[in-house]
Write a protein that holds these residues in place. Structure first.
Motif, PDB file in Angstrom:
ATOM      1  N   TRP A  55      -0.964   4.712   4.238  1.00 59.66           N
ATOM      2  CA  TRP A  55      -1.734   3.631   4.868  1.00 59.66           C
ATOM      3  C   TRP A  55      -0.950   2.912   5.954  1.00 59.66           C
ATOM      4  O   TRP A  55      -1.519   2.091   6.666  1.00 59.66           O
ATOM      5  CB  TRP A  55      -2.152   2.617   3.820  1.00 59.66           C
ATOM      6  N   GLY A  59       0.805  -1.215   0.000  1.00 57.68           N
ATOM      7  CA  GLY A  59       0.000   0.000   0.000  1.00 57.68           C
ATOM      8  C   GLY A  59       0.833   1.258   0.000  1.00 57.68           C
ATOM      9  O   GLY A  59       2.052   1.227   0.199  1.00 57.68           O
ATOM     10  N   SER A  89      -2.116   3.005   9.753  1.00 55.59           N
ATOM     11  CA  SER A  89      -3.388   2.294   9.948  1.00 55.59           C
ATOM     12  C   SER A  89      -3.204   0.794   9.773  1.00 55.59           C
ATOM     13  O   SER A  89      -3.793  -0.004  10.514  1.00 55.59           O
ATOM     14  CB  SER A  89      -4.437   2.810   8.960  1.00 55.59           C
ATOM     15  N   CYS A  90      -2.392   0.385   8.800  1.00 54.98           N
ATOM     16  CA  CYS A  90      -2.161  -1.050   8.583  1.00 54.98           C
ATOM     17  C   CYS A  90      -1.423  -1.679   9.762  1.00 54.98           C
ATOM     18  O   CYS A  90      -1.688  -2.835  10.118  1.00 54.98           O
ATOM     19  CB  CYS A  90      -1.372  -1.260   7.290  1.00 54.98           C
TER      20      CYS A  90
END
Length: 294
Positions: free
Chosen positions: A151, A147, A154-155
């Protein structure tokens, strides 16, 4: 480690992606769960399952005892004893004990429900925790690798969340059940055994007293006399309950509430707090993540 350090960033990501694909194939083919995870955790699962089934058996027996006390007092409460030209219902004096028996049976129902829920979570962890939460871990790790940089934070939180859920369901629940059983055996079992022995001793007379069947040969009048005799016998048996029977019931309510409700809920709360700390602890910034995405 030396081999990985010599690879470029693209080659390193490709190697990690191949590892994730291999791990996904092992998880969803059942090899990792059936040949590695379940055999490794089998002793803990067996101990937890045995402890929960033992608690369920004790709760069921205690529920039957409470219902026996309730039915016996209800039967005695309806029996009338003649005193001259009047009649009284002496069983009404035992109503407080009946109310306590009803409360005790309600606690046993909640206890059996709690134990059944723990057994369900134990079986769920053995069968579905790794495919379900492992799939979430693999998806989060794949997004983290492929990604965009925006991101990544959050990942990472998502990946930590799935790891925490997997550890709590697959290891934390059996470990908590086994630990609660060990703590209960050490602290609560002597009190529970003493209180249950007193109840069983006092209810032995109730178990031997049964309501007579109506016989067509003897007639209704004879049956009513037998009912009165049985009621008097049952009332005498109930009167043998000493004043500390209510105290024994309260003691059993406290013991089973601690063993099947408070201790398991406390262990789940501690597991939840540990998982929450693991998920929400600060993520260190790397040089790549510190650069804003354009």
């Amino acid at each position: 480690m030396q081999f990985l350090s010599n690879l470029s960033n693209h080659q390193r990501r490709l190697s990690l992606l191949l590892c994730l694909l291999t791990l996904a194939a092992g998880i969803y083919s059942g090899i990792v769960q059936q040949r590695i995870v379940n055999p490794l955790l089998a002793p803990l699962d067996q101990q937890a399952n045995s402890a929960l089934k033992h608690s369920l058996m004790l709760s069921s027996a205690s529920f039957a005892t409470a219902r026996l006390i309730d039915r016996g007092i209800a039967f005695v409460s309806e029996a009338e004893v003649g005193v001259g030209v009047a009649s009284v219902k002496p069983g009404q004096l035992l109503k407080p004990l009946q109310d306590m028996a009803v409360r005790y049976s309600d606690v046993m129902v909640v206890a059996m429900t709690s134990i059944g829920l723990q057994l369900f979570l134990l079986e769920f962890g053995k069968l579905a925790a790794l495919p379900l939460f492992g799939g979430g871990m693999l998806a989060s790790a794949t997004l983290l690798l492929l990604g965009p940089p925006s991101w990544r934070r959050s990942c990472r939180y998502l990946l930590r969340g799935f790891i925490a859920l997997l550890l709590i369901i697959r290891i934390g629940i059996p470990l908590a059940a086994y630990g609660v059983a060990g703590l209960s055996d050490w602290v609560l079992t002597p009190q529970r055994e003493a209180a249950e022995a007193a109840l069983q001793l006092e209810t032995a007379a109730l178990q031997r007293t049964e309501q007579p069947a109506l016989s067509t040969e003897q007639g209704s009048l004879s049956w009513l006399k037998q009912m009165a005799a049985q009621a008097n016998d049952l009332f005498a048996a109930m009167k043998s309950f000493s004043d500390n029977m209510v105290e024994k019931l309260i003691q059993l309510i406290v013991v089973y509430a601690l063993q099947t409700l408070i201790f398991p809920l406390l262990s789940l709360y501690l597991l939840w707090q540990a998982g929450r700390w693991f998920v929400l602890r600060p993520i260190p910034l790397t040089p790549e993540s510190a650069i804003p995405a354009h």
